[in-house]
Design a protein around this motif. Structure first.
Motif, short mmCIF file in Angstrom:
data_model
loop_
_atom_site.label_atom_id
_atom_site.label_comp_id
_atom_site.label_asym_id
_atom_site.label_seq_id
_atom_site.Cartn_x
_atom_site.Cartn_y
_atom_site.Cartn_z
N VAL A 36 41.09 67.26 -9.20
CA VAL A 36 40.20 66.40 -9.77
C VAL A 36 39.43 67.03 -11.04
N ASP A 37 38.93 68.03 -10.53
CA ASP A 37 38.00 69.06 -11.80
C ASP A 37 38.93 69.20 -13.11
N ASP A 38 39.76 69.48 -12.75
CA ASP A 38 41.06 69.66 -14.05
C ASP A 38 41.59 68.39 -14.65
N GLU A 39 41.23 67.24 -14.09
CA GLU A 39 41.70 65.89 -14.45
C GLU A 39 43.23 65.82 -14.32
N ILE A 40 43.92 66.28 -13.68
CA ILE A 40 44.98 66.10 -13.28
C ILE A 40 45.48 64.83 -12.68
N ILE A 41 44.37 64.19 -11.89
CA ILE A 41 44.47 62.76 -11.39
C ILE A 41 43.26 62.17 -11.62
N ASP A 42 43.48 61.02 -12.24
CA ASP A 42 42.24 60.07 -12.50
C ASP A 42 41.96 58.99 -11.59
N SER A 43 41.06 58.07 -11.72
CA SER A 43 40.54 57.52 -10.68
C SER A 43 41.60 56.41 -10.15
N LEU A 44 42.49 55.95 -10.80
CA LEU A 44 43.26 55.20 -10.41
C LEU A 44 44.52 55.65 -9.39
N ASP A 45 44.85 57.23 -9.80
CA ASP A 45 45.58 57.90 -9.09
C ASP A 45 45.06 58.15 -7.74
N MET A 46 43.67 58.43 -7.81
CA MET A 46 42.83 58.77 -6.61
C MET A 46 42.89 57.38 -5.67
N VAL A 47 42.86 56.19 -6.11
CA VAL A 47 42.78 54.94 -5.28
C VAL A 47 44.34 54.87 -4.64
N TYR A 48 45.24 55.47 -5.58
CA TYR A 48 46.73 55.54 -4.60
C TYR A 48 46.59 56.42 -3.76
N LEU A 49 46.35 57.69 -4.23
CA LEU A 49 46.27 58.82 -3.21
C LEU A 49 45.61 58.47 -1.96
N ILE A 50 44.32 58.05 -1.69
CA ILE A 50 43.61 57.54 -0.64
C ILE A 50 44.43 56.45 -0.12
N SER A 51 44.94 55.41 -0.72
CA SER A 51 45.63 54.42 0.12
C SER A 51 46.90 55.12 0.85
N THR A 52 47.55 55.60 0.08
CA THR A 52 48.77 56.38 0.63
C THR A 52 48.48 57.41 2.07
N LEU A 53 47.41 57.97 1.93
CA LEU A 53 46.96 58.89 2.80
C LEU A 53 46.68 58.20 4.01
N ASN A 54 45.66 57.24 3.79
CA ASN A 54 45.11 56.22 4.83
C ASN A 54 46.52 55.60 5.59
N ASP A 55 47.41 55.12 4.98
CA ASP A 55 48.57 54.56 5.37
C ASP A 55 49.76 55.65 6.25
N THR A 56 49.83 56.67 5.54
CA THR A 56 50.66 57.69 6.21
C THR A 56 50.49 58.37 7.25
N PHE A 57 48.90 58.64 7.42
CA PHE A 57 48.62 59.38 8.46
C PHE A 57 47.71 58.75 9.27
N GLY A 58 47.49 57.45 9.12
CA GLY A 58 46.90 56.46 10.13
C GLY A 58 45.40 57.06 10.22
N ILE A 59 44.70 57.25 9.03
CA ILE A 59 43.33 57.59 8.86
C ILE A 59 42.61 56.69 8.06
N GLU A 60 41.27 56.62 8.03
CA GLU A 60 40.35 55.99 7.19
C GLU A 60 39.29 56.87 6.39
N ILE A 61 39.71 57.11 5.14
CA ILE A 61 39.12 57.76 4.28
C ILE A 61 38.11 56.90 3.69
N THR A 62 36.70 57.56 4.04
CA THR A 62 35.57 56.60 3.55
C THR A 62 35.16 56.99 2.00
N VAL A 63 34.22 56.25 1.54
CA VAL A 63 33.60 56.39 0.32
C VAL A 63 32.80 57.85 0.23
N ASP A 64 32.29 58.25 1.37
CA ASP A 64 31.56 59.52 1.48
C ASP A 64 32.52 60.69 1.59
N ASP A 65 33.57 60.32 1.94
CA ASP A 65 34.73 61.37 2.08
C ASP A 65 35.47 61.68 0.54
#
Length: 86
Positions: A36-65
């Motif tokens: 994040v800090d070195d801008e390797i992933i952007d906001s759209l990448d982050m949305v994809y990453l969070i969605s994929t992590l939620n689906d893959t691991f059966g978790i719910e990453i919240t806005v606070d996370d």
């Protein structure tokens, strides 16, 4: 018991690396670059990453996370996932 935990951790790390590689194939996992800090992933990448992590691991990453501290490294993502699975 330690070997099982280590195998799970290795499998978790490999899965996360595969997800990140799909987003940012240029990312070198051996370097200390922060996703994040070195801008390797952007906001759209982050949305994809969070969605994929939620689906893959059966978790719910919240806005606070969604902080750079939770997503800058593979290890920090592992810690977040493990905290959500408890």
């Amino acid at each position: 018991m330690g070997n099982i935990t280590q195998e799970i951790s290795t499998e978790l790390k490999n899965t996360i690396q595969e997800i990140i590689f799909a987003i940012a194939p240029e990312y070198d996992f051996q370097e200390d670059a922060a996703l994040v800090d070195d801008e390797i992933i952007d906001s759209l990448d982050m949305v994809y990453l969070i969605s994929t992590l939620n689906d893959t691991f059966g978790i719910e990453i919240t806005v606070d996370d969604i902080t750079p501290e939770n997503f800058n490294t593979v290890d920090s993502i592992i810690e977040l996932i493990q905290s959500k699975q408890e």
